[in-house]
Design a protein around this motif. Structure first.
Motif, PDB file in Angstrom:
ATOM      1  N   HIS A  88       2.195   1.757  -3.338  1.00 22.20           N
ATOM      2  CA  HIS A  88       1.131   2.275  -4.200  1.00 22.20           C
ATOM      3  C   HIS A  88       0.986   3.787  -4.022  1.00 22.20           C
ATOM      4  O   HIS A  88       0.954   4.549  -4.999  1.00 22.20           O
ATOM      5  CB  HIS A  88      -0.175   1.551  -3.840  1.00 22.20           C
ATOM      6  CG  HIS A  88      -1.363   2.026  -4.602  1.00 22.20           C
ATOM      7  ND1 HIS A  88      -1.490   1.819  -5.960  1.00 22.20           N
ATOM      8  CD2 HIS A  88      -2.466   2.712  -4.212  1.00 22.20           C
ATOM      9  CE1 HIS A  88      -2.640   2.359  -6.365  1.00 22.20           C
ATOM     10  NE2 HIS A  88      -3.242   2.899  -5.328  1.00 22.20           N
ATOM     11  N   VAL A  89       0.930   4.221  -2.766  1.00 19.92           N
ATOM     12  CA  VAL A  89       0.773   5.659  -2.505  1.00 19.92           C
ATOM     13  C   VAL A  89       1.983   6.430  -3.028  1.00 19.92           C
ATOM     14  O   VAL A  89       1.854   7.479  -3.666  1.00 19.92           O
ATOM     15  CB  VAL A  89       0.579   5.922  -0.993  1.00 19.92           C
ATOM     16  CG1 VAL A  89       0.616   7.410  -0.699  1.00 19.92           C
ATOM     17  CG2 VAL A  89      -0.738   5.319  -0.524  1.00 19.92           C
ATOM     18  N   GLN A 115       0.827  -1.210   0.000  1.00 19.27           N
ATOM     19  CA  GLN A 115       0.000   0.000   0.000  1.00 19.27           C
ATOM     20  C   GLN A 115       0.857   1.253   0.000  1.00 19.27           C
ATOM     21  O   GLN A 115       0.565   2.228  -0.680  1.00 19.27           O
ATOM     22  CB  GLN A 115      -0.916   0.018   1.242  1.00 19.27           C
ATOM     23  CG  GLN A 115      -2.261  -0.619   1.050  1.00 19.27           C
ATOM     24  CD  GLN A 115      -2.884  -0.308  -0.311  1.00 19.27           C
ATOM     25  OE1 GLN A 115      -2.793  -1.115  -1.233  1.00 19.27           O
ATOM     26  NE2 GLN A 115      -3.485   0.860  -0.455  1.00 19.27           N
ATOM     27  N   VAL A 116       1.926   1.187   0.789  1.00 18.38           N
ATOM     28  CA  VAL A 116       2.838   2.330   0.858  1.00 18.38           C
ATOM     29  C   VAL A 116       3.453   2.567  -0.523  1.00 18.38           C
ATOM     30  O   VAL A 116       3.525   3.703  -1.004  1.00 18.38           O
ATOM     31  CB  VAL A 116       3.948   2.069   1.903  1.00 18.38           C
ATOM     32  CG1 VAL A 116       5.032   3.122   1.826  1.00 18.38           C
ATOM     33  CG2 VAL A 116       3.341   2.021   3.294  1.00 18.38           C
ATOM     34  N   ARG A 172       3.873   5.738  -5.442  1.00 15.50           N
ATOM     35  CA  ARG A 172       3.806   5.836  -6.903  1.00 15.50           C
ATOM     36  C   ARG A 172       2.797   6.877  -7.329  1.00 15.50           C
ATOM     37  O   ARG A 172       3.025   7.617  -8.282  1.00 15.50           O
ATOM     38  CB  ARG A 172       3.414   4.491  -7.470  1.00 15.50           C
ATOM     39  CG  ARG A 172       4.605   3.591  -7.565  1.00 15.50           C
ATOM     40  CD  ARG A 172       4.260   2.453  -8.455  1.00 15.50           C
ATOM     41  NE  ARG A 172       5.443   1.734  -8.830  1.00 15.50           N
ATOM     42  CZ  ARG A 172       5.453   0.423  -9.043  1.00 15.50           C
ATOM     43  NH1 ARG A 172       4.335  -0.255  -8.927  1.00 15.50           N
ATOM     44  NH2 ARG A 172       6.563  -0.153  -9.393  1.00 15.50           N
TER      45      ARG A 172
END
Ligand SMILES: Nc1ncnc2c1ncn2[C@@H]1O[C@H](COP(=O)(O)OP(=O)(O)O)[C@@H](O)[C@H]1O
Ligand SMILES: [Mg+2]
Lengths: 224, 301
Positions: B209-210, B206-207, B212
């Motif tokens: 993803h954020v 998730q980290v 990016r």
């Protein structure tokens, strides 16, 4: 700056979700993108910042065909396009201020504390600077997302249901911020299914309304 | 080497802001520190073993070089003649580099521990000793014995020191095994750190993803993870190395005759070699994490 030529996109399975879309976001324009839930608004916005690549047609972002872009090019594009995502995500281990400054951090630029303070003041979050994202209310998260979207001074701001989880007053406040950005010359596109929001905006700014229906994007008529 | 060192030096100029974007991960952090610490500890011993057996092999093969002697015991008057005959035979024996008749003084020195310093070597019927220095492959003891029996019946070839030869080979093999152990330790460290890095990357999708979404390049994201694991591996290995050195320092020193176990340790500048372990662990962690991060980031879209 963002231009679609005959763009189609499908997630696989049954036929394309979006087909033959021609779209041009001219500098300084203000667009709404509307349509029922599940019509493909979020999908279209993802096509606008290179998170998705058209299955057919050409999506040109800042004079570059998305299909020809490397991962680094995509990262670069995201610094020029401010996005308020529908499911706003933050890094929960960082403070609100650090989250808002994240685009600067990851692009290796120093954060001017003065500017960051001004920006947080502009969205009305001066009091929450040290708060962690899970402690914020829906409206605060949306405003923080907007602040993060604009901290790189992008030319284009894409907001996906920015007023999704907030009450009417807060949605008016967010709309006002987006209109202000447009007055500063930014290109703004807001995806929403909220007709009242569009009507409220039309009274304040010259906006074009695009509607997704039947997999295509059409210019909405005067019924709004 | 520079190709590896440059990015590692860049890593050490710690960019705290960039490091904060990846949340601290307790479990993978502890695993990395522990694994590289334990491996460094083992590496110290493998290194010590390798160096000690290397020294031992050298000492023993030095001893082997002068391992053979010929005793010439003959009735008065025949000794000198037989010594001459032996020397002649030795000159034409393949595998003998040099041969030398020990002087009276040397013989006395050899016998002194048993008979005291005042032994009248000249007047006693003590056999003459001829020392044989072998060359690389050594000579054929059976062939030599036969020739001696024919031409100098009073000469006896004594090559009892040859029993050490297999030991020298074993010591050489042990040294090799020490080297293999160090290589295995490095590979295991790489594998453990790859596992830990993969776990950390998976836990932080998730980290990633954020990061990016806000425009982080793969290199930046990978760098944040790589820096972290490299520093942890370095710290863990430094602790493990110090513990290993301490353990070796505290080995009981039973320095009688320089037996094998008491030889386990470092001599002179060899004490500096373990200092290479933490940087090597850092290099291993750097390469392993970079590989893991690049693979994961290519797969995550
Ligand atoms: N990652 C995905 N994989 C498969 N289908 C998806 C994915 N994302 C969205 N969809 C589907 O595409 C359709 C349009 O989704 P979306 O673009 O989010 O619509 P909107 O934003 O207009 O509500 C929905 O039916 C949704 O289920
Ligand atoms: Mg949506």
């Amino acid at each position: 700056m963002i231009e679609f030529e005959e763009v189609s996109y499908g997630y696989g399975g049954t036929g394309p979700l979006l087909s033959d879309i021609n779209l041009k976001l001219a500098p300084g324009s203000f667009h709404f993108l509307t349509g029922p839930s599940g019509a493909g608004k979020t999908t279209l916005i993802k096509l606008c910042y290179g998170a998705l690549v058209p299955t057919q047609g050409r999506a040109v972002l800042f004079d570059q065909d998305v299909r020809q872009m490397s991962r680094d090019d995509i990262a670069e594009t995201r610094r020029k396009v401010g996005v308020v995502h529908q499911d706003v995500q933050f890094l929960d281990h960082l403070t609100l201020a650090e989250n808002v400054a994240l685009p600067l951090t990851v692009s290796g630029r120093a954060t001017e504390m003065q500017d960051l303070g001004d920006l947080l003041g502009w969205v009305g979050l001066t009091g929450q600077v040290e708060a962690r994202p899970p402690e914020l209310s829906g409206g605060e998260r949306q405003r923080a997302a907007l602040a993060r979207a604009v901290i790189m001074s992008p030319e284009v701001i894409l907001a996906d249901e920015p007023t999704g989880n907030v009450d009417w007053d807060m949605s008016q406040r967010l709309l006002k911020l987006l209109i202000e950005l447009n007055r500063m010359g930014k290109t703004v596109l807001i995806a929403t299914h909220d007709m009242n929001l569009i009507r409220a905006a039309k009274a304040q700014v010259q906006a074009r309304v695009l509607r997704i229906s039947d997999h295509r994007v059409q210019l909405a008529g005067a019924d709004l | 080497m520079n190709r590896f060192l440059a990015p590692i030096l860049a890593l050490l100029s710690v960019d705290t802001q960039a490091d904060r974007v990846v949340p601290p991960t307790g479990f993978t952090a502890r695993l990395t520190v522990f694994a590289s610490g334990a491996m460094a500890f083992l590496a110290v011993f493998a290194l010590a073993l390798s160096l000690a057996t290397g020294r031992l092999a050298e000492q023993w093969s030095d001893a082997l070089a002068q391992s053979a002697t010929i005793r010439v015991a003959a009735p008065e008057g025949q000794v000198d003649q037989q010594v001459l005959a032996v020397m002649e035979i030795l000159q034409t024996t393949p595998g003998v580099a040099d041969a030398r008749v020990l002087t009276d003084d040397e013989q006395r020195a050899l016998l002194e521990p048993w008979f005291g310093p005042d032994l009248p070597v000249e007047t006693l019927p003590i056999p003459r000793l001829i020392e044989i220095i072998e060359d690389g492959d050594g000579f054929d003891p059976e062939g030599l014995r036969q020739r001696l029996a024919g031409e100098a019946p009073g000469a006896i070839l004594d090559d009892h020191s040859r029993w050490r030869e297999p030991l020298v080979r074993a010591a050489g093999r042990l040294r090799l095994l020490g080297g293999v152990s160090i290589a295995l330790i490095a590979l295991t460290t790489a594998a453990m750190i790859t596992l830990a890095a993969n776990a950390a990357l998976a836990a932080n999708d998730q980290v990633i993803h954020v990061l990016r979404l806000v425009g982080a390049r793969d290199r930046y994201i990978a760098g944040a993870f790589v820096r972290r694991f490299t520093l942890r591996a370095f710290a863990g290995a430094a602790i493990g190395m110090l513990a290993g050195l301490l353990a070796i320092l505290l080995l009981p020193s039973a320095d009688v005759g320089g037996g094998f176990l008491t030889g386990l340790g470092f001599r002179g500048w060899h004490w500096l070699l373990p200092l290479l372990i933490p940087p090597l662990a850092a290099i291993v962690a750097f390469l392993a994490t970079r590989q893991a991060a690049n693979t994961t980031l290519r797969e995550l879209t």
